[in-house]
Design a protein around this motif. Structure first.
Motif, mmCIF file in Angstrom:
data_model
loop_
_atom_site.group_PDB
_atom_site.id
_atom_site.type_symbol
_atom_site.label_atom_id
_atom_site.label_comp_id
_atom_site.label_asym_id
_atom_site.label_seq_id
_atom_site.Cartn_x
_atom_site.Cartn_y
_atom_site.Cartn_z
ATOM 1 N N PHE A 143 -12.790 -17.473 -56.086
ATOM 2 C CA PHE A 143 -12.624 -16.249 -56.858
ATOM 3 C C PHE A 143 -12.585 -15.010 -55.978
ATOM 4 O O PHE A 143 -12.097 -13.969 -56.385
ATOM 5 N N ALA A 144 -13.171 -15.132 -54.794
ATOM 6 C CA ALA A 144 -13.172 -13.987 -53.880
ATOM 7 C C ALA A 144 -12.797 -14.482 -52.483
ATOM 8 O O ALA A 144 -13.623 -14.504 -51.574
ATOM 9 N N PRO A 145 -11.533 -14.893 -52.319
ATOM 10 C CA PRO A 145 -11.133 -15.451 -51.028
ATOM 11 C C PRO A 145 -10.972 -14.369 -49.963
ATOM 12 O O PRO A 145 -10.600 -13.240 -50.281
ATOM 13 N N ALA A 146 -11.282 -14.749 -48.721
ATOM 14 C CA ALA A 146 -11.171 -13.793 -47.626
ATOM 15 C C ALA A 146 -9.706 -13.495 -47.322
ATOM 16 O O ALA A 146 -9.350 -12.400 -46.926
ATOM 17 N N ALA A 147 -8.841 -14.484 -47.508
ATOM 18 C CA ALA A 147 -7.432 -14.293 -47.185
ATOM 19 C C ALA A 147 -6.608 -14.921 -48.291
ATOM 20 O O ALA A 147 -7.154 -15.534 -49.200
ATOM 21 N N ALA A 148 -5.295 -14.736 -48.199
ATOM 22 C CA ALA A 148 -4.409 -15.314 -49.208
ATOM 23 C C ALA A 148 -4.738 -16.785 -49.392
ATOM 24 O O ALA A 148 -5.057 -17.487 -48.438
ATOM 25 N N SER A 149 -4.761 -17.243 -50.639
ATOM 26 C CA SER A 149 -5.056 -18.647 -50.901
ATOM 27 C C SER A 149 -4.298 -19.055 -52.151
ATOM 28 O O SER A 149 -3.265 -18.497 -52.463
ATOM 29 N N ASP A 150 -4.839 -20.025 -52.875
ATOM 30 C CA ASP A 150 -4.153 -20.491 -54.086
ATOM 31 C C ASP A 150 -4.039 -19.377 -55.103
ATOM 32 O O ASP A 150 -4.815 -18.441 -55.102
ATOM 33 N N GLY A 151 -3.086 -19.533 -56.008
ATOM 34 C CA GLY A 151 -2.959 -18.571 -57.101
ATOM 35 C C GLY A 151 -2.045 -17.428 -56.707
ATOM 36 O O GLY A 151 -1.777 -17.188 -55.533
ATOM 37 N N SER A 152 -1.546 -16.713 -57.713
ATOM 38 C CA SER A 152 -0.639 -15.600 -57.440
ATOM 39 C C SER A 152 -1.429 -14.417 -56.899
ATOM 40 O O SER A 152 -2.634 -14.324 -57.101
ATOM 41 N N ASP A 153 -0.739 -13.512 -56.222
ATOM 42 C CA ASP A 153 -1.408 -12.327 -55.670
ATOM 43 C C ASP A 153 -2.122 -11.551 -56.756
ATOM 44 O O ASP A 153 -3.238 -11.090 -56.582
ATOM 45 N N GLU A 154 -1.435 -11.442 -57.884
ATOM 46 C CA GLU A 154 -1.947 -10.629 -58.978
ATOM 47 C C GLU A 154 -3.275 -11.204 -59.511
ATOM 48 O O GLU A 154 -4.269 -10.494 -59.634
ATOM 49 N N ILE A 179 -24.215 -16.615 -55.647
ATOM 50 C CA ILE A 179 -22.925 -17.234 -55.384
ATOM 51 C C ILE A 179 -23.045 -18.293 -54.295
ATOM 52 O O ILE A 179 -23.842 -18.169 -53.362
ATOM 53 N N ALA A 180 -22.259 -19.356 -54.456
ATOM 54 C CA ALA A 180 -22.271 -20.435 -53.478
ATOM 55 C C ALA A 180 -20.877 -20.622 -52.924
ATOM 56 O O ALA A 180 -19.895 -20.505 -53.648
ATOM 57 N N THR A 181 -20.811 -20.897 -51.622
ATOM 58 C CA THR A 181 -19.502 -21.093 -51.001
ATOM 59 C C THR A 181 -19.588 -22.178 -49.932
ATOM 60 O O THR A 181 -20.639 -22.389 -49.325
ATOM 61 N N GLN A 182 -18.460 -22.849 -49.728
ATOM 62 C CA GLN A 182 -18.448 -23.884 -48.688
ATOM 63 C C GLN A 182 -18.511 -23.258 -47.308
ATOM 64 O O GLN A 182 -19.155 -23.789 -46.411
ATOM 65 N N ARG A 183 -17.799 -22.149 -47.168
ATOM 66 C CA ARG A 183 -17.760 -21.512 -45.850
ATOM 67 C C ARG A 183 -17.774 -20.008 -46.022
ATOM 68 O O ARG A 183 -16.939 -19.456 -46.739
ATOM 69 N N LEU A 184 -18.664 -19.345 -45.339
ATOM 70 C CA LEU A 184 -18.685 -17.884 -45.378
ATOM 71 C C LEU A 184 -17.364 -17.302 -44.924
ATOM 72 O O LEU A 184 -16.905 -16.290 -45.433
ATOM 73 N N ALA A 185 -16.739 -17.994 -43.952
ATOM 74 C CA ALA A 185 -15.488 -17.461 -43.412
ATOM 75 C C ALA A 185 -14.401 -17.389 -44.479
ATOM 76 O O ALA A 185 -13.459 -16.621 -44.366
#
Ligand SMILES: Nc1ncnc2c1ncn2[C@@H]1O[C@H](COP(=O)(O)OP(=O)(O)O)[C@@H](O)[C@H]1O
Ligand SMILES: [Mg+2]
Length: 483
Positions: A143-154, A179-185
Motif C-alpha cells: 500500500f505504501a511502496p518505496a518505488a513503482a510496483s504493482d498496480g496503476s500509478d493512480e 504496520i508490517a512489511t517484508q522489507r523496509l527497503a
C-alpha cells in the motif's frame, strides 16, 4: 505505564509487554521476511488488545477474518461492498466497531483503491469521532511502496497518500498505525519514519539487517544476528516496548491463521504409465472459466450524465420552457419532495442524492444554474424540517430562521433548522434521539454535543421547566419551543 498487553516471552521468561496507551501515541513498525512470523505477531497483538481498543485491520490476504468469530470483529469482504466503503468506514468510526477489511478477492489495483478509500474515510471523520483505534496494515509495502510496483500509478498514488496520512497525521485523529512489511527497503520512507516502536524479525539481506540494526541502535557488527532469528523471534525497541533492544519470542494465538505454513505430505503411490495417462488425459468437464470481476467505474455516472446532456444527432430538442422564478422554485421543491419520499433517501449520502437531483433537474429542463451541493443540502434540510413539523407555522419567524441558519456550518445548521421549525410550529422540543435521527446519526450524545455547541455560541438558550421539560429559546427570532 498504562494498560499493558502481553506479547509473549522476553529474556529469562519474563513477559514481553507492550504499553497500549504509549503504542497508540507512538505507532509500531514490524519487519521480517516472509515466514518470519509477522502476521502471527499482529494476530497476537490484536487478540491481546481486543477488549481494550477499537481495531481496524487492512488485510490483503484474508488472514485475519477468523478474528471475527472469536472476538466479534466485523469481517468486510471488500469485493462485495467496494462502492460503499467510505460510508462504511464513516459508520465504523462513529460506532467504534472493530473490523477486518478483507481485500483478498480484489485485483491489485482495486485493493489499493479500496484501502485508500477506507483509510481516507476513517481519517476524514468528524472531530467529535476522533476516538483511539489501532489501524493494523499487514504487507504494508503493497500500500505504501518505496518505488513503482504493482498496480496503476493512480491507484498507487491514492493508497500511498492514505498511508502517509495514517502514519504522519493520524495520531491527532486517534488513529495509531501498526504496520508490517517484508522489507523496509520496499516501504515508502515517510511512512516508515513515523513509527517510534520497532519489532525486527528474521531477515537475510545485508541491507535489511543493517537497517534493522540501525533502527534499534545496535552496532553494525551485531546486524548478522537477524539472519539467525528463529520464526516468531523479534528484537523490539521503542517507548511502548523497551528502552533497550529486547529479544521477544511471540506467544501463542487463540484464533487460527489460514495461511499456515505448508507442510510436507506423503505423495500417493506411483502408478503405471498407462493408468497415469488415463488419469490425466481423461475427457471430462472443462475447468471452470476464471472469475472475472468488472472493475468499478466511478466515472460511469458522469458518463451517463454526459450522454443525457449531449443532443441526439438528428433530433433537435425543443427549447426549454420559459419558467418564472417562482415556477422554477416550485419545480425544485417538488423534485426534493420526490427524493425525500423515496424509501432509502435517509440512508444515502448527500452527494448521491445530489446527483439524482441534478439528473431530475435536467429531465425537467430547469436550465444550467441548478442548486449546487451545499444549496441542495440546505434545501433538503429545510424541506425535512417542514415535513417534521407541518403544523401551521409562524411563517415570518420561520423565514428568518432559514436566513439565519445559512450562517451556520453543516450539521449545526440542520439541528438549528429542525428546532426552530418546532418552535415556529408551536411544538415542544424533540428529545435527543429524535434530534440525532434528524441529521442521520444514531447517537443521542452527539445531539447533546451539538446543542451545547449552539448554546455556547448563543444561537439558542436551553432551559428546563419545573416539570423537567426542555425548552429551547431562539433569542434572535423571539421564538421558543412549547412546554
Ligand atoms: N511465534 C510463533 N509461534 C508459533 N508459530 C508461529 C509463530 N510465528 C509464526 N508462526 C507460524 O509460522 C508460519 C508463518 O508465520 P506468519 O506469521 O504467517 O509469517 P509472515 O506473516 O511473516 O509471512 C505460520 O504458520 C505461523 O502460524
Ligand atoms: Mg504474513
Amino acid at each position: 505505564m498504562g494498560r499493558s498487553i502481553d506479547m509473549g516471552a522476553a529474556a529469562l521468561g519474563a513477559p514481553a509487554l507492550i504499553d497500549l496507551e504509549e503504542l497508540l501515541a507512538t505507532r509500531l513498525l514490524v519487519q521480517g521476511n516472509s515466514g518470519s512470523g509477522k502476521s502471527h505477531l499482529l494476530r497476537r497483538l490484536l487478540e491481546q488488545s481486543a477488549g481494550l481498543v477499537q481495531q481496524i485491520v487492512i488485510d490483503p490476504e484474508g488472514d485475519f477474518v477468523s478474528l471475527a468469530e472469536r472476538y466479534g470483529h466485523l469481517a468486510l469482504d471488500a469485493a462485495e461492498c467496494e462502492r460503499d466503503l467510505p460510508a462504511i468506514a464513516a459508520r465504523v468510526r462513529e460506532h467504534r466497531v472493530s473490523v477486518v477489511l478483507n481485500l483478498e478477492e480484489l485485483e491489485v489495483d482495486a485493493q489499493l483503491r479500496a484501502a485508500a478509500q477506507f483509510l481516507g474515510a476513517l481519517f476524514d471523520a468528524d472531530r467529535a469521532l476522533w476516538f483511539p483505534a489501532l489501524v493494523v496494515v499487514d504487507e504494508a509495502q503493497l500500500f505504501a511502496p518505496a518505488a513503482a510496483s504493482d498496480g496503476s500509478d493512480e491507484a498507487r498514488r491514492l493508497s500511498l497518500a492514505a498511508m502517509t496520512n495514517l502514519m504522519c497525521r493520524g495520531r491527532k485523529r486517534g488513529l495509531a498505525g501498526v504496520i508490517a512489511t517484508q522489507r523496509l527497503a520496499k516501504l515508502a520512507k515517510n511512512v516508515a519514519a513515523e513509527a517510534s516502536n520497532f519489532l525486527m524479525g528474521r531477515t537475510f539481506l545485508d541491507i535489511d539487517m543493517a537497517r534493522a540494526a540501525d533502527l534499534l541502535g545496535m552496532e553494525r557488527r551485531q546486524a548478522e544476528m537477524f539472519r539467525d532469528l528463529e520464526r516468531g523471534a523479534f528484537v523490539g525497541l521503542g517507548p511502548a516496548i523497551s528502552r533497550r533492544p529486547l529479544r521477544v519470542k511471540i506467544g501463542a494465538v487463540e484464533t487460527a491463521d489460514r495461511g499456515a505454513a505448508p507442510k510436507l505430505a506423503p505423495l500417493p503411490e506411483a502408478m503405471e504409465a498407462e493408468a497415469l495417462q488415463n488419469l490425466i488425459f481423461a475427457p471430462g468437464e472443462a475447468p471452470p472459466p476464471p472469475r472475472v470481476r468488472v472493475a468499478p467505474k466511478p466515472e460511469l455516472l458522469q458518463e451517463i450524465f454526459e450522454r443525457i446532456e449531449a443532443p441526439a444527432p438528428d433530433i433537435v430538442a425543443a427549447p426549454p420552457p420559459e419558467l418564472t422564478e417562482e415556477e422554477r422554485e416550485a419545480a425544485i421543491e417538488d423534485i426534493i419532495s420526490q427524493i425525500v419520499g423515496e424509501a432509502k433517501a435517509s440512508q444515502q449520502a448527500a452527494e448521491t442524492l445530489h446527483r439524482d437531483f441534478q439528473l431530475r433537474c435536467r429531465i425537467r429542463r430547469l436550465g444550467p444554474n441548478t442548486p449546487d451541493l451545499a444549496d441542495f443540502r440546505r434545501r433538503l434540510t429545510i424541506f425535512r424540517a417542514k415535513q417534521a413539523f407541518p403544523e401551521a407555522a409562524d411563517e415570518e419567524s420561520w423565514g428568518r430562521a432559514v436566513d439565519l441558519a445559512a450562517r451556520l456550518p453543516g450539521d449545526l445548521q440542520s439541528v438549528f433548522l429542525y428546532l426552530s421549525r418546532a418552535a415556529a410550529a408551536g411544538q415542544p422540543c424533540p428529545d435527543d434521539a429524535e434530534i440525532a435521527g434528524f441529521f442521520g446519526s444514531a447517537s443521542p450524545s452527539r445531539a447533546r454535543r451539538m446543542l451545547g455547541e449552539l448554546e455556547r455560541n448563543e444561537w439558542i438558550v436551553a432551559r428546563v421547566d419545573f416539570e423537567q421539560r426542555r425548552i429551547i429559546a431562539f433569542p434572535e427570532l423571539g421564538l421558543e419551543t412549547a412546554a
